[in-house]
Design a protein around this motif. Sequence first.
Motif, PDB file in Angstrom:
ATOM      1  N   THR A  57     -15.953 -45.689  -1.301  1.00 31.41           N
ATOM      2  CA  THR A  57     -15.994 -46.076  -2.908  1.00 31.41           C
ATOM      3  C   THR A  57     -16.602 -47.808  -3.232  1.00 31.41           C
ATOM      4  O   THR A  57     -16.745 -48.057  -1.415  1.00 31.41           O
ATOM      5  CB  THR A  57     -14.602 -46.057  -3.602  1.00 31.41           C
ATOM      6  OG1 THR A  57     -13.851 -47.078  -2.895  1.00 31.41           O
ATOM      7  CG2 THR A  57     -14.229 -45.049  -3.556  1.00 31.41           C
ATOM      8  N   ASN A 100     -11.246 -46.822   0.828  1.00 32.95           N
ATOM      9  CA  ASN A 100     -11.770 -47.364   0.092  1.00 32.95           C
ATOM     10  C   ASN A 100     -11.858 -48.734   0.510  1.00 32.95           C
ATOM     11  O   ASN A 100     -11.398 -49.839   0.956  1.00 32.95           O
ATOM     12  CB  ASN A 100      -9.877 -46.791   0.203  1.00 32.95           C
ATOM     13  CG  ASN A 100      -9.217 -46.109  -0.662  1.00 32.95           C
ATOM     14  OD1 ASN A 100      -9.608 -45.668  -2.123  1.00 32.95           O
ATOM     15  ND2 ASN A 100      -8.713 -44.977   0.344  1.00 32.95           N
ATOM     16  N   LEU A 114      -6.991 -47.521  -4.939  1.00 30.54           N
ATOM     17  CA  LEU A 114      -6.908 -47.071  -3.747  1.00 30.54           C
ATOM     18  C   LEU A 114      -5.229 -45.787  -3.885  1.00 30.54           C
ATOM     19  O   LEU A 114      -6.084 -44.995  -2.509  1.00 30.54           O
ATOM     20  CB  LEU A 114      -7.397 -48.031  -2.612  1.00 30.54           C
ATOM     21  CG  LEU A 114      -6.532 -48.135  -2.002  1.00 30.54           C
ATOM     22  CD1 LEU A 114      -7.450 -49.326  -1.175  1.00 30.54           C
ATOM     23  CD2 LEU A 114      -5.132 -48.501  -1.375  1.00 30.54           C
ATOM     24  N   ASN A 150      -8.956 -48.079   4.769  1.00 27.38           N
ATOM     25  CA  ASN A 150      -8.645 -49.187   3.863  1.00 27.38           C
ATOM     26  C   ASN A 150      -9.280 -50.632   3.388  1.00 27.38           C
ATOM     27  O   ASN A 150      -9.254 -51.068   5.163  1.00 27.38           O
ATOM     28  CB  ASN A 150      -7.092 -49.060   3.152  1.00 27.38           C
ATOM     29  CG  ASN A 150      -6.599 -48.023   2.740  1.00 27.38           C
ATOM     30  OD1 ASN A 150      -7.560 -46.954   1.916  1.00 27.38           O
ATOM     31  ND2 ASN A 150      -5.555 -47.839   2.805  1.00 27.38           N
TER      32      ASN A 150
END
Length: 262
Positions: free
Chosen positions: A14, A92, A121, A142
């Motif tokens: 992303t 993410n 997320l 993340n």
Amino acid sequence: MTANKNMNKTALITGASGGLGLDFARLAAADGYNLVLVARSGDKLNGIAEELGREYGITAQVCAADLSKPAEVDKVVEFVSGAGLQIDCLVNNAGFGDTGHFADRPWAVQQQMINLNILALSRLTHAFVGEMKQRGRGFILNIASTAAFQPGPNFTVYSATKAFVLSFTEALREELKGTGVRCTCSCPGVTDTGFHERAATNGMRITRMSMMKSETVALEAWQAMKKGKQTIIHGLMNRVMSFSLRFTPRSAVPPMVASFMK
Ligand SMILES: NC(=O)c1ccc[n+]([C@@H]2O[C@H](COP(=O)([O-])OP(=O)(O)OC[C@H]3O[C@@H](n4cnc5c(N)ncnc54)[C@H](OP(=O)(O)O)[C@@H]3O)[C@@H](O)[C@H]2O)c1
């Protein structure tokens, strides 16, 4: 010729249209992953997909979506299942910040930030982690921030969203122990990307003090993910600052941080 161990594996990234996300897309492609690239700017993503596909001989697909809108996050999940893909690596990365006093900033912006930095997320992780567990392998990376380690006056909601990302990732990692799924949290400090224009942090004391290169941060995070590390704080100064705050009385931290966020 070396076999590509990630052949037929897919990484979903992303915020892949620029900054750290573009670097993650390049690193994933260089490691042989096929890509699903997500961000709002479909045109930019199409150009990146075409370039990375040509350069690395991988397949890159684009799913343009505004992840601050929960319905569009669902659209990404549907895109993946509709294309018959399984996600082997989830990055993410999309996120944004906003400076100023909470009381004075528009609610709509705070809501978008919470939706993007936290909700999207969590939703994307939830959508793909179950299948990763079943397969007994997978990577989740993340992107939090050094802002995760302390409250951030003038950056109130952003810091709180990143504290969520850090806590969420470290707890999830524990739950995933022994499943073969690796979960890593990356905590960059100030990094040279488009982030600062949108967050209006250019010119702040913290931004003037130190600025890491996006490529360096992304490479460190990617390597940490592959090694299965829990959390990485990028840059010696950022590590020292995050560590030393643990020994500072809680009441002294907010005014200290506020002085850097001017
Ligand atoms: N740069 C720093 O100093 C720094 C420090 C610590 C942590 N971080 C974190 O690092 C991550 C990456 O940020 P960056 O520095 O690379 O910033 P950036 O250059 O502004 O890139 C942000 C990316 O997220 C995408 N994005 C923004 N809003 C979105 C939305 N609503 N829906 C879908 N995609 C969206 C952007 O693409 P579109 O505009 O095309 O949607 C872009 O691809 C973020 O989570 C950020 O919080 C950055």
